[in-house]
Scaffold this motif. Structure first.
Motif, PDB file in Angstrom:
ATOM      1  N   ARG A  61      -5.704   1.443  -0.738  1.00 22.85           N
ATOM      2  CA  ARG A  61      -5.790   1.405   0.727  1.00 22.85           C
ATOM      3  C   ARG A  61      -6.791   0.353   1.192  1.00 22.85           C
ATOM      4  O   ARG A  61      -6.592  -0.289   2.223  1.00 22.85           O
ATOM      5  CB  ARG A  61      -6.161   2.781   1.257  1.00 22.85           C
ATOM      6  CG  ARG A  61      -6.255   2.822   2.761  1.00 22.85           C
ATOM      7  CD  ARG A  61      -6.386   4.195   3.291  1.00 22.85           C
ATOM      8  NE  ARG A  61      -7.676   4.751   2.929  1.00 22.85           N
ATOM      9  CZ  ARG A  61      -8.145   5.855   3.434  1.00 22.85           C
ATOM     10  NH1 ARG A  61      -7.436   6.544   4.292  1.00 22.85           N
ATOM     11  NH2 ARG A  61      -9.317   6.319   3.069  1.00 22.85           N
TER      12      ARG A  61
ATOM     13  N   TRP B 132       0.837  -1.204   0.000  1.00 18.54           N
ATOM     14  CA  TRP B 132       0.000   0.000   0.000  1.00 18.54           C
ATOM     15  C   TRP B 132       0.875   1.259   0.000  1.00 18.54           C
ATOM     16  O   TRP B 132       0.632   2.193  -0.755  1.00 18.54           O
ATOM     17  CB  TRP B 132      -0.947   0.011   1.202  1.00 18.54           C
ATOM     18  CG  TRP B 132      -1.627   1.335   1.365  1.00 18.54           C
ATOM     19  CD1 TRP B 132      -2.522   1.901   0.503  1.00 18.54           C
ATOM     20  CD2 TRP B 132      -1.429   2.270   2.414  1.00 18.54           C
ATOM     21  NE1 TRP B 132      -2.904   3.140   0.982  1.00 18.54           N
ATOM     22  CE2 TRP B 132      -2.249   3.389   2.149  1.00 18.54           C
ATOM     23  CE3 TRP B 132      -0.646   2.278   3.565  1.00 18.54           C
ATOM     24  CZ2 TRP B 132      -2.305   4.493   2.985  1.00 18.54           C
ATOM     25  CZ3 TRP B 132      -0.711   3.375   4.405  1.00 18.54           C
ATOM     26  CH2 TRP B 132      -1.527   4.471   4.100  1.00 18.54           C
ATOM     27  N   GLN B 133       1.910   1.260   0.828  1.00 21.24           N
ATOM     28  CA  GLN B 133       2.766   2.443   0.909  1.00 21.24           C
ATOM     29  C   GLN B 133       3.502   2.701  -0.400  1.00 21.24           C
ATOM     30  O   GLN B 133       3.772   3.839  -0.731  1.00 21.24           O
ATOM     31  CB  GLN B 133       3.750   2.305   2.071  1.00 21.24           C
ATOM     32  CG  GLN B 133       3.067   2.435   3.410  1.00 21.24           C
ATOM     33  CD  GLN B 133       4.028   2.294   4.567  1.00 21.24           C
ATOM     34  OE1 GLN B 133       4.923   1.442   4.550  1.00 21.24           O
ATOM     35  NE2 GLN B 133       3.859   3.123   5.576  1.00 21.24           N
TER      36      GLN B 133
ATOM     37  N   ARG C 207       1.486   7.012   3.117  1.00 20.51           N
ATOM     38  CA  ARG C 207       2.146   6.536   1.896  1.00 20.51           C
ATOM     39  C   ARG C 207       3.661   6.632   2.005  1.00 20.51           C
ATOM     40  O   ARG C 207       4.347   5.701   1.631  1.00 20.51           O
ATOM     41  CB  ARG C 207       1.668   7.341   0.684  1.00 20.51           C
ATOM     42  CG  ARG C 207       0.311   6.965   0.214  1.00 20.51           C
ATOM     43  CD  ARG C 207       0.383   5.736  -0.622  1.00 20.51           C
ATOM     44  NE  ARG C 207      -0.928   5.550  -1.222  1.00 20.51           N
ATOM     45  CZ  ARG C 207      -1.194   4.636  -2.087  1.00 20.51           C
ATOM     46  NH1 ARG C 207      -0.277   3.815  -2.484  1.00 20.51           N
ATOM     47  NH2 ARG C 207      -2.397   4.521  -2.571  1.00 20.51           N
TER      48      ARG C 207
ATOM     49  N   THR D 101      -7.162  -2.004   4.524  1.00 21.18           N
ATOM     50  CA  THR D 101      -8.199  -1.755   5.525  1.00 21.18           C
ATOM     51  C   THR D 101      -9.302  -2.807   5.485  1.00 21.18           C
ATOM     52  O   THR D 101      -9.871  -3.140   6.522  1.00 21.18           O
ATOM     53  CB  THR D 101      -8.810  -0.350   5.364  1.00 21.18           C
ATOM     54  OG1 THR D 101      -9.376  -0.220   4.063  1.00 21.18           O
ATOM     55  CG2 THR D 101      -7.776   0.733   5.607  1.00 21.18           C
TER      56      THR D 101
END
Length: 176
Positions: free
Chosen positions: A30, A23-24, A121, A34
Motif C-alpha cells: 500500500r 496495489w489491488q 484490495r 500512498t
C-alpha cells in the motif's frame, strides 16, 4: 530509473491507475501508492482529481462489462466503517483543486468534494456527491486538528527547552 515511491522532484510522474491496480492485485504494498500520493505538493490537488476521474471511469467500464453498477459489499456494517474512519490518517490538497485522502487500515478514500472513491484490495466503490463532500470536510478537519495539536506540542517543547535552559544556566557558578 526511479521507483514509484521516489519523492525526488525529478522523478517521472507515476502511472496512478496502474499503481492502484498493482496495489489491488497485491503486486506492491500500500505504501507504494500512498507514499507518492502524500508526497504531492499542496497545490497538486488536480492530480488527485484526475486520478479519481480515471478510477470512476474504470469502475463504469468494469460495471458495463459485468452488467452491474459499482458497489460495496452489502456486509459492510456501520460499526466496521466507523472503526475504519476512526483509524484513518488524512492528507488534503488546497484550492482551487481541492482534494482529500483518507488512509484507513484496509481502505483508501479519495475525494474532491464532488466525487470520490473507496479503494480496497478487491475493488473500488464510487461515492455519492454528498458523501464525497462530507469526506473532504472530514479530511480537512483531521488535518487542521492535527496541525493544531502539532502547534500546541511544539509550543510545549519550546517552553520546556526554555525552562531547562534557564534552570541549567542558573546552576552554573560564575568564575571569580
Amino acid at each position: 530509473m526511479s521507483s514509484p515511491t521516489d519523492p525526488s522532484p525529478f522523478a517521472p510522474a507515476p502511472d496512478w491507475l496502474g499503481l492502484v491496480g498493482a496495489w489491488q492485485r497485491g503486486e506492491v504494498p500500500r505504501e507504494a501508492l500512498t507514499g507518492p500520493l502524500t508526497q504531492l505538493g499542496s497545490d497538486q490537488g488536480e492530480t488527485v482529481q484526475t486520478l479519481i476521474s480515471g478510477l470512476l471511469a474504470r469502475a463504469r467500464q468494469v460495471a458495463g462489462e459485468r452488467g452491474a453498477g459499482p458497489g460495496a459489499d452489502s456486509d459492510a456494517s456501520t460499526d466496521n466503517w466507523r472503526a475504519e474512519l476512526l483509524a484513518c490518517r488524512a492528507r488534503t490538497w488546497a484550492s482551487p483543486a481541492s482534494a482529500g485522502l483518507l488512509v484507513g487500515p484496509t481502505t483508501l478514500l479519495l475525494t474532491d468534494g464532488r466525487q470520490g472513491v473507496v479503494l480496497g484490495r478487491p475493488g473500488l466503490r464510487a461515492l455519492p456527491g454528498s458523501v464525497s463532500a462530507s469526506l473532504l470536510l472530514l479530511c480537512q478537519t483531521i488535518v487542521m486538528a492535527d496541525d493544531a495539536v502539532d502547534a500546541q506540542e511544539l509550543g510545549k517543547l519550546r517552553q520546556q527547552r526554555i525552562d531547562s535552559t534557564s534552570t541549567s544556566l542558573s546552576e552554573i557558578k560564575p568564575v571569580q
